[in-house]
Design a protein around this motif. Structure first.
Motif, PDB file in Angstrom:
ATOM      1  N   ALA A   1       0.825  -1.203   0.000  1.00  0.00           N
ATOM      2  CA  ALA A   1       0.000   0.000   0.000  1.00  0.00           C
ATOM      3  C   ALA A   1       0.864   1.258   0.000  1.00  0.00           C
ATOM      4  O   ALA A   1       2.025   1.244   0.383  1.00  0.00           O
TER       5      ALA A   1
ATOM      6  N   LYS B   1      -7.894  -1.737   8.051  1.00  0.00           N
ATOM      7  CA  LYS B   1      -8.221  -2.899   8.871  1.00  0.00           C
ATOM      8  C   LYS B   1      -7.105  -3.093   9.888  1.00  0.00           C
ATOM      9  O   LYS B   1      -5.928  -3.051   9.524  1.00  0.00           O
TER      10      LYS B   1
ATOM     11  N   ALA C   1      -3.656  -3.096   7.909  1.00  0.00           N
ATOM     12  CA  ALA C   1      -3.589  -3.319   6.462  1.00  0.00           C
ATOM     13  C   ALA C   1      -4.431  -2.268   5.752  1.00  0.00           C
ATOM     14  O   ALA C   1      -5.517  -1.899   6.232  1.00  0.00           O
ATOM     15  N   ARG C   2      -3.912  -1.807   4.609  1.00  0.00           N
ATOM     16  CA  ARG C   2      -4.596  -0.806   3.799  1.00  0.00           C
ATOM     17  C   ARG C   2      -4.761  -1.336   2.381  1.00  0.00           C
ATOM     18  O   ARG C   2      -4.054  -2.275   1.984  1.00  0.00           O
TER      19      ARG C   2
ATOM     20  N   ASP D   1      -2.200  -3.605   0.172  1.00  0.00           N
ATOM     21  CA  ASP D   1      -1.403  -4.579   0.922  1.00  0.00           C
ATOM     22  C   ASP D   1      -1.829  -5.994   0.545  1.00  0.00           C
ATOM     23  O   ASP D   1      -3.004  -6.248   0.238  1.00  0.00           O
TER      24      ASP D   1
ATOM     25  N   TYR E   1      -5.164  -8.003   1.815  1.00  0.00           N
ATOM     26  CA  TYR E   1      -6.023  -6.979   2.414  1.00  0.00           C
ATOM     27  C   TYR E   1      -7.469  -7.443   2.510  1.00  0.00           C
ATOM     28  O   TYR E   1      -8.143  -7.230   3.532  1.00  0.00           O
TER      29      TYR E   1
ATOM     30  N   PHE F   1      -7.870  -9.810   5.435  1.00  0.00           N
ATOM     31  CA  PHE F   1      -7.049  -9.497   6.600  1.00  0.00           C
ATOM     32  C   PHE F   1      -7.823  -9.648   7.908  1.00  0.00           C
ATOM     33  O   PHE F   1      -7.250 -10.001   8.938  1.00  0.00           O
TER      34      PHE F   1
END
Length: 215
Positions: free
Chosen positions: A2, A123, A185-186, A189, A192, A195
């Motif tokens: 990300a 997240k 996590a974005r 990533d 994601y 996640f």
């Protein structure tokens, strides 16, 4: 990976859930904590100071994770039963004393806004979290309804950070191991989309992305 550019702001809290530990391992089933209103993280960090020659010469950090509270609009019966202080009685629910703390992992989501005004969902997991007994608040109704509030205190102890293989402990260039307290996590990533499905093992990337440029 990300984009790691700094967000302008963040807001919101939803999809909070707790995954208990069973015999030292995270369970597969989770407990939804619906109607969350807030989640705070306060660092538990102190510095031990050393004095010599009539002056402060160094400080040694003692980072013990986070303390905080999860605010909700009402009690979460499933969480309180899992924590062992809410028992089914013959005519309702009995609130009892706490005999041991419930440990597990806490998941939540929030929204980040970037400099272009675009929103994205973040997240996040908190690892090795101990949940305490909830506190509630009541107030009389006046010309308007006065909603009650509820909150659960917690302490985040963290899990041992692993090397990229997910098995060996991570050791930095100075020979120091690390604890992982949070894992976020974005969009962009790896993994994601899933996640939040299971508690992740915190591990560093195979290529060391943490080294300063030029090393």
């Amino acid at each position: 990976m990300a984009d790691r550019k700094r967000a302008v702001a963040y807001h919101g809290i939803d999809n909070v859930k707790f995954v208990p530990k069973v015999k030292g391992a995270y369970a597969e089933a989770f407990i939804p904590i619906a109607y969350a209103t807030s989640l705070g993280l306060t660092a538990k960090m102190e510095g031990q100071e050393l004095f010599a020659d009539n002056r402060l010469v160094c400080r040694v950090p003692s980072d013990q994770g986070y303390d905080g509270e999860i605010g909700t609009t009402s009690p979460c019966p499933a969480l309180e039963k899992a924590a062992g202080y809410a028992l089914e009685g013959t005519s309702g629910v009995v609130g009892t004393n706490v005999t041991s703390y419930l440990r597990g992992a806490m998941y939540y989501e929030f929204i980040e806004t970037d400099a272009d005004g675009q929103n994205s969902k973040v997240k996040a997991w908190m690892l090795n979290v101990e949940v305490g007994k909830g506190s509630e608040n009541h107030a009389t109704d006046t010309n308007t309804v006065q909603f009650g509030s509820y909150s659960y205190p917690y302490t985040c102890y963290g899990d041992t950070l692993k090397a990229s293989d997910g098995t060996a402990d991570y050791v930095d260039s100075n020979g120091m191991k690390r604890l992982a307290f949070t894992y976020t996590a974005r969009p962009g990533d790896a993994d994601y989309a899933t996640f939040g499905d299971t508690v992740p093992v915190p591990k560093v990337a195979a290529v060391d992305l943490n080294k300063p440029e030029g090393e």
